[in-house]
Design an enzyme around this catalytic site. Structure first.
Site, short mmCIF file in Angstrom:
data_model
loop_
_atom_site.label_atom_id
_atom_site.label_comp_id
_atom_site.label_asym_id
_atom_site.label_seq_id
_atom_site.Cartn_x
_atom_site.Cartn_y
_atom_site.Cartn_z
CB ALA A 67 -1.82 7.04 -3.74
CB SER A 72 -0.89 0.16 1.45
OG SER A 72 -1.91 1.38 0.90
CG ASN A 73 -0.48 4.25 -1.95
OD1 ASN A 73 -0.98 5.29 -1.02
ND2 ASN A 73 -0.68 4.27 -3.37
NE ARG A 74 3.92 8.57 4.42
CZ ARG A 74 4.79 10.05 4.68
NH1 ARG A 74 5.41 9.46 3.92
NH2 ARG A 74 4.19 10.63 5.39
CB SER A 75 -2.26 7.85 -0.07
OG SER A 75 -4.21 8.86 -0.54
#
Ligand code: CTP
Length: 419
Positions: free
Chosen positions: A286, A219-222
């Site tokens: 994102a 995943s990502n930090r969005s």
């Protein structure tokens, strides 16, 4: 050309005259919170209390949070006499009755005008929004239901009630909708004739998650904050919004149709499904660029050693939309974001062209006060004809309002999608 400019962002609540009618229900205490929230949002709030409401709260409670006089039935016969209700009714942008008791709903449905609030409602020419609150049995009673049906038919917006604990100690449908949500409804109603009225927008927000096994994902930090703020700003201008949300715990802006997705593939399917009816797409999500090529069906166990995870590219959603445009002749506007940690303008310009966008918002994610997981953002807007507009550091709601203003100007040139 690069130019800076300061921006003043207005929400539909700012400088609006809102009449808040408060009637006899224990939910009156929440009406004080609502009056406070509306005032903090920049509205001028005139409160009208019925006699029954005054059994629960005093005019002083409301005056203390609105900074304005709160009216009661004494004022109907007071010095301003017959002109007060006409004046209040005619100058209001919205009459919001919260809580609305069964008795007041019955009066409104039948045109009875025997107190200041009821007579003002008859004089009002603005939209009327009611938030019923009463015991479950009173709400489901055929008389109340018939009154609500009459009011709805007349264009009155009825919000709630919702299910939950009731003052009687029982559970059921009868609780007033929470103030924060009523604020959202007021905002939506006041914004509905804005510059995007009659337009439909698809907004994506948040990060996607690509499964590795049943419990792990890439995943990502969005946080989704910028995308959700964009959805709210679009509603503020009167647009109908489909909000396609990746993984985020944010509350849905009132009025948005939310579609929850997890992976890039699911997001692409949701976007392509919503696009045919839309006038535009804002891709603020994102989206993961890579995903495990073969996610494990069962949880990866330690004893198997350190796993080697082979990745493959995810679909590029904006590239698919660009193809969709060419194949179908869809004429909507597309807006992208470019999250960059270096060569901001060059990379953003390249994405603007490659993804055939009408506008791209570039943000430098290496700055600690902008981009992922913070409340502020500093973006540069790039247009296809080469224009560059640098926006100052703003909170994400302000960024969203400016971006939507720019998009509204572009969309004005595009024929309405009637599909
Ligand atoms: N985007 C998309 N589909 C993807 C990846 C990104 O539609 N699979 C969209 C994003 O929502 C954003 C724009 O494309 O509006 C640019 O995303 P960004 O991550 O900055 O760029 P990428 O195209 O992914 O390229 P790179 O990661 O190499 O910078």
């Amino acid at each position: 050309m690069v130019y800076n400019q300061s921006v003043a962002v207005k929400t539909p609540l700012q400088q609006k005259n809102i009449l808040l009618g408060v009637t006899g229900s224990i939910a009156c205490y929440k009406a004080a919170d609502l009056a406070s929230k509306l005032t903090q949002a920049g509205a001028q709030v005139d409160v009208l209390l019925t006699q029954a409401a005054q059994q629960f709260v005093t005019p002083l409670t409301f005056q203390s949070v609105t900074g304005r006089r709160a009216y009661t039935d004494v004022d109907l016969w007071g010095s301003e006499a017959h002109v007060l209700h006409i004046g209040l009714g005619k100058t209001a942008d919205l009459l919001l009755i919260a809580p609305a008791s069964a008795n007041t709903l019955a009066k409104l449905a039948n045109g009875i005008a025997d107190n200041l609030l009821a007579v003002t409602a008859l004089a009002a020419t603005c939209p009327i929004l009611v938030a019923p609150a009463m015991d479950g049995g009173m709400y489901t009673h055929p008389a109340t239901q018939a009154n609500l049906a009459v009011l709805r038919q007349r264009g009155v917006i009825v919000v709630g009630p919702v299910e939950g604990h009731l003052a009687s100690g029982m559970s059921g449908v009868g609780r007033m909708v929470e103030p924060v949500e009523l604020l959202g409804h007021a905002r939506r109603v006041l914004g509905r004739s804005g510059s995007l009225a009659g337009r439909r927008l698809v907004v994506t927000a948040g990060g996607t998650q690509e499964p590795i096994d049943p419990v792990r994902a890439i995943s990502n930090r969005s946080s989704g904050k910028q995308g959700f703020a964009l959805a709210q700003a679009a509603i503020d201008l009167g647009a109908k919004v489909t909000l396609i949300a990746g993984v985020t715990s944010l509350d849905t802006p009132v009025g948005a149709l939310r579609v929850d997705v997890r992976t890039a593939k699911e997001m692409q399917e949701a976007v392509l499904a919503a696009l045919p009816q839309a006038d535009g797409l804002i891709m603020a999500a994102a989206v993961a660029d890579f995903r495990p090529a073969a996610p494990e069906v069962h949880k990866i166990k330690k004893e198997g050693g350190v796993p080697q995870i082979r990745l493959e590219p995810t679909p590029d959603i904006l590239a698919a939309v660009a193809r969709y445009k060419i194949e179908t002749g869809w004429q909507g506007c597309t807006v992208g974001f470019a999250a960059e940690s270096r060569q901001l303008l060059e990379n953003a310009r390249q994405k603007l062209q490659a993804k055939k966008l009408d506008l791209i918002a570039a943000n430098d994610i290496s700055a600690s006060d902008a981009g992922f997981a913070v409340d502020t953002n500093r973006i540069v807007l790039l247009y296809p004809e080469g224009r560059v507009e640098e926006l100052p550091l703003m909170n994400k709601a302000e960024v969203a309002a400016v971006l939507l203003e720019r998009l509204a100007a572009i969309i004005a040139e595009v024929p309405r999608n009637t599909a």
